[in-house]
Design a protein around this motif. Structure first.
Motif, PDB file in Angstrom:
ATOM      1  N   TRP A  99       0.898  -1.020   0.005  1.00 15.52           N
ATOM      2  CA  TRP A  99       0.086  -0.204  -0.154  1.00 15.52           C
ATOM      3  C   TRP A  99       1.178   1.088  -0.356  1.00 15.52           C
ATOM      4  CZ3 TRP A  99       1.548  -2.180   3.800  1.00 15.52           C
ATOM      5  CH2 TRP A  99       1.940  -1.973   5.048  1.00 15.52           C
ATOM      6  N   LEU A 100       0.465   2.373  -0.197  1.00 19.82           N
ATOM      7  CA  LEU A 100       1.244   3.945  -0.372  1.00 19.82           C
ATOM      8  C   LEU A 100      -0.058   4.860  -0.319  1.00 19.82           C
ATOM      9  CD1 LEU A 100       4.247   4.202  -0.809  1.00 19.82           C
ATOM     10  CD2 LEU A 100       3.662   4.152  -3.397  1.00 19.82           C
ATOM     11  N   GLY A 137      -8.672  -4.069 -11.321  1.00 15.86           N
ATOM     12  CA  GLY A 137      -9.158  -2.117 -11.449  1.00 15.86           C
ATOM     13  C   GLY A 137      -7.265  -1.691 -10.997  1.00 15.86           C
ATOM     14  N   ASN A 138      -6.952  -2.449 -10.190  1.00 17.04           N
ATOM     15  CA  ASN A 138      -5.647  -1.622  -9.345  1.00 17.04           C
ATOM     16  C   ASN A 138      -4.618  -2.072 -10.184  1.00 17.04           C
ATOM     17  OD1 ASN A 138      -3.911  -1.113  -7.219  1.00 17.04           O
ATOM     18  ND2 ASN A 138      -4.706  -2.042  -5.752  1.00 17.04           N
ATOM     19  N   THR A 139      -5.122  -1.284 -10.981  1.00 15.64           N
ATOM     20  CA  THR A 139      -3.118  -1.246 -12.046  1.00 15.64           C
ATOM     21  C   THR A 139      -2.030  -0.821 -11.695  1.00 15.64           C
ATOM     22  OG1 THR A 139      -3.924   0.797 -12.863  1.00 15.64           O
ATOM     23  CG2 THR A 139      -4.814  -0.574 -14.459  1.00 15.64           C
ATOM     24  N   ALA A 140      -1.949   0.270 -10.484  1.00  8.71           N
ATOM     25  CA  ALA A 140      -0.496   0.354 -10.061  1.00  8.71           C
ATOM     26  C   ALA A 140       0.201  -1.579  -9.167  1.00  8.71           C
ATOM     27  CB  ALA A 140      -0.906   1.116  -9.170  1.00  8.71           C
ATOM     28  N   SER A 141      -0.852  -1.362  -8.924  1.00  5.79           N
ATOM     29  CA  SER A 141      -0.306  -2.639  -8.195  1.00  5.79           C
ATOM     30  C   SER A 141       0.094  -4.292  -8.925  1.00  5.79           C
ATOM     31  CB  SER A 141      -1.455  -3.471  -6.897  1.00  5.79           C
ATOM     32  OG  SER A 141      -1.014  -4.544  -6.485  1.00  5.79           O
ATOM     33  N   ILE A 142      -0.464  -4.265 -10.416  1.00 11.71           N
ATOM     34  CA  ILE A 142      -0.541  -4.999 -11.618  1.00 11.71           C
ATOM     35  C   ILE A 142       0.499  -4.766 -12.153  1.00 11.71           C
ATOM     36  CG2 ILE A 142      -1.599  -5.592 -13.495  1.00 11.71           C
ATOM     37  CD1 ILE A 142      -3.954  -5.925 -12.236  1.00 11.71           C
ATOM     38  N   ALA A 143       1.258  -3.331 -11.870  1.00 10.81           N
ATOM     39  CA  ALA A 143       2.518  -3.300 -13.121  1.00 10.81           C
ATOM     40  C   ALA A 143       3.227  -3.479 -12.024  1.00 10.81           C
ATOM     41  CB  ALA A 143       2.436  -1.227 -12.683  1.00 10.81           C
ATOM     42  N   HIS A 167     -14.794  -7.666  -6.730  1.00  3.40           N
ATOM     43  CA  HIS A 167     -14.288  -7.614  -7.579  1.00  3.40           C
ATOM     44  C   HIS A 167     -13.089  -8.436  -7.680  1.00  3.40           C
ATOM     45  CE1 HIS A 167     -13.349  -2.969  -6.449  1.00  3.40           C
ATOM     46  NE2 HIS A 167     -13.902  -2.926  -5.502  1.00  3.40           N
ATOM     47  N   ASP A 168     -12.846  -8.328  -8.922  1.00  4.14           N
ATOM     48  CA  ASP A 168     -12.349  -9.908 -10.044  1.00  4.14           C
ATOM     49  C   ASP A 168     -11.041  -9.572  -9.523  1.00  4.14           C
ATOM     50  OD1 ASP A 168     -14.239 -10.570 -11.316  1.00  4.14           O
ATOM     51  OD2 ASP A 168     -13.335  -9.609 -13.300  1.00  4.14           O
ATOM     52  N   VAL A 169     -10.624 -10.608  -9.043  1.00  7.49           N
ATOM     53  CA  VAL A 169      -8.495 -10.279  -8.552  1.00  7.49           C
ATOM     54  C   VAL A 169      -7.964 -11.198  -9.332  1.00  7.49           C
ATOM     55  CG1 VAL A 169      -7.259 -10.775  -6.724  1.00  7.49           C
ATOM     56  CG2 VAL A 169      -9.480 -10.727  -5.689  1.00  7.49           C
ATOM     57  N   GLU A 170      -6.828 -10.244  -9.654  1.00  2.00           N
ATOM     58  CA  GLU A 170      -5.420 -11.405 -10.713  1.00  2.00           C
ATOM     59  C   GLU A 170      -4.975 -11.742  -9.562  1.00  2.00           C
ATOM     60  OE1 GLU A 170      -3.393  -9.286 -13.470  1.00  2.00           O
ATOM     61  OE2 GLU A 170      -5.587  -8.262 -14.298  1.00  2.00           O
ATOM     62  N   ILE A 171      -4.217 -13.367 -10.023  1.00  2.00           N
ATOM     63  CA  ILE A 171      -3.441 -13.743  -8.905  1.00  2.00           C
ATOM     64  C   ILE A 171      -1.996 -14.120 -10.172  1.00  2.00           C
ATOM     65  CG2 ILE A 171      -2.870 -15.842  -8.296  1.00  2.00           C
ATOM     66  CD1 ILE A 171      -4.940 -16.685  -7.343  1.00  2.00           C
ATOM     67  N   TRP A 172      -1.055 -13.692  -9.394  1.00  2.00           N
ATOM     68  CA  TRP A 172       0.273 -13.154  -9.867  1.00  2.00           C
ATOM     69  C   TRP A 172       1.494 -13.756  -8.994  1.00  2.00           C
ATOM     70  CZ3 TRP A 172       1.743 -10.210 -14.619  1.00  2.00           C
ATOM     71  CH2 TRP A 172       0.742  -9.895 -15.138  1.00  2.00           C
ATOM     72  N   SER A 173       3.110 -14.216  -9.489  1.00  2.00           N
ATOM     73  CA  SER A 173       3.498 -14.975  -8.823  1.00  2.00           C
ATOM     74  C   SER A 173       5.187 -15.644  -9.250  1.00  2.00           C
ATOM     75  CB  SER A 173       3.086 -16.715  -8.164  1.00  2.00           C
ATOM     76  OG  SER A 173       3.335 -17.669  -9.382  1.00  2.00           O
ATOM     77  N   VAL A 174       5.809 -15.538  -8.536  1.00  2.00           N
ATOM     78  CA  VAL A 174       6.893 -16.069  -8.912  1.00  2.00           C
ATOM     79  C   VAL A 174       7.613 -17.037  -8.195  1.00  2.00           C
ATOM     80  CG1 VAL A 174       7.741 -14.178  -7.363  1.00  2.00           C
ATOM     81  CG2 VAL A 174       9.301 -14.869  -9.161  1.00  2.00           C
ATOM     82  N   LEU A 175       8.496 -18.168  -9.096  1.00  2.00           N
ATOM     83  CA  LEU A 175       8.703 -19.291  -8.036  1.00  2.00           C
ATOM     84  C   LEU A 175      10.191 -18.640  -7.983  1.00  2.00           C
ATOM     85  CD1 LEU A 175       7.020 -22.013 -10.213  1.00  2.00           C
ATOM     86  CD2 LEU A 175       6.237 -21.049  -8.252  1.00  2.00           C
ATOM     87  N   ALA A 176      11.109 -19.586  -6.878  1.00  2.00           N
ATOM     88  CA  ALA A 176      12.114 -19.399  -6.245  1.00  2.00           C
ATOM     89  C   ALA A 176      13.236 -19.225  -7.675  1.00  2.00           C
ATOM     90  CB  ALA A 176      12.611 -19.970  -5.217  1.00  2.00           C
TER      91      ALA A 176
END
Length: 186
Positions: A99-100, A137-143, A167-176
């Protein structure tokens, strides 16, 4: 207490502990509208008691190794934060978030801070998978997720009720291994 520099602009990352409840509440008051647009933090931290309780809940998570919360300070002023909302060390999974407040937007603070905590989780705690969830809709967080080199895995349709709207929620991830290969370490 430790502080980690986030660059030459005077930004620092520090643990956000219960004794900082007044400062946290003042920060939330400054950013309530922006922070509350997509996440419940602004509603959860409404007064000094709820500010203390929220930070205490993360102190408890830190003590049980199930979550962490860090503040981002710019020139000595708390302007945002990053966290591990959940952390399951045994399974190697964590969910990061951020958050910011408006005064700090557009400086790359969240991306820099998230890199620090993800690197710590991967390299020191053995976390294999770090998730990032954001309302579509949270384009800043997605960026931020994109800048962190995360992969968009899908959308949970209308899964997150917030202030009377689902709200629809996008799930993003990174693996080690991806994190290490991309050289994201700070």
């Amino acid at each position: 207490m430790w502080a980690r520099s986030l660059g030459e602009d005077g930004a620092e990352l520090r643990p956000l502990e219960p004794w900082r409840a007044e400062e946290f509440l003042a920060h939330m008051d400054r950013g309530r509208e922006l922070v509350g647009e997509y996440i419940g933090l602004a509603d959860a931290v409404a007064d000094l008691d709820s500010s203390r309780a929220f930070l205490r809940s993360y102190a408890d998570k830190a003590a049980t190794d199930t979550g962490r919360i860090y503040g981002i300070w710019l020139d000595g002023k708390l302007v945002g934060g990053v966290l591990f909302r959940t952390m399951d060390v045994a399974r190697g999974n964590a969910e990061a978030g951020c958050w910011l407040e408006p005064s700090a937007v557009g400086r790359g603070l969240v991306t820099r801070a998230a890199r620090v905590i993800i690197d710590w989780a991967v390299e020191e705690r053995g976390i294999h998978r770090v998730e990032w969830r954001a309302a579509t809709g949270n384009t800043a967080s997605i960026a931020v997720a994109r800048r962190l080199g995360m992969t968009r895995e899908g959308v949970l349709r209308e899964s997150s009720p917030h202030r009377g709207t689902r709200h629809d929620v996008e799930i993003w991830s990174v693996l080690a291994p991806e994190w290490r290969a991309a050289g994201q370490a700070t």
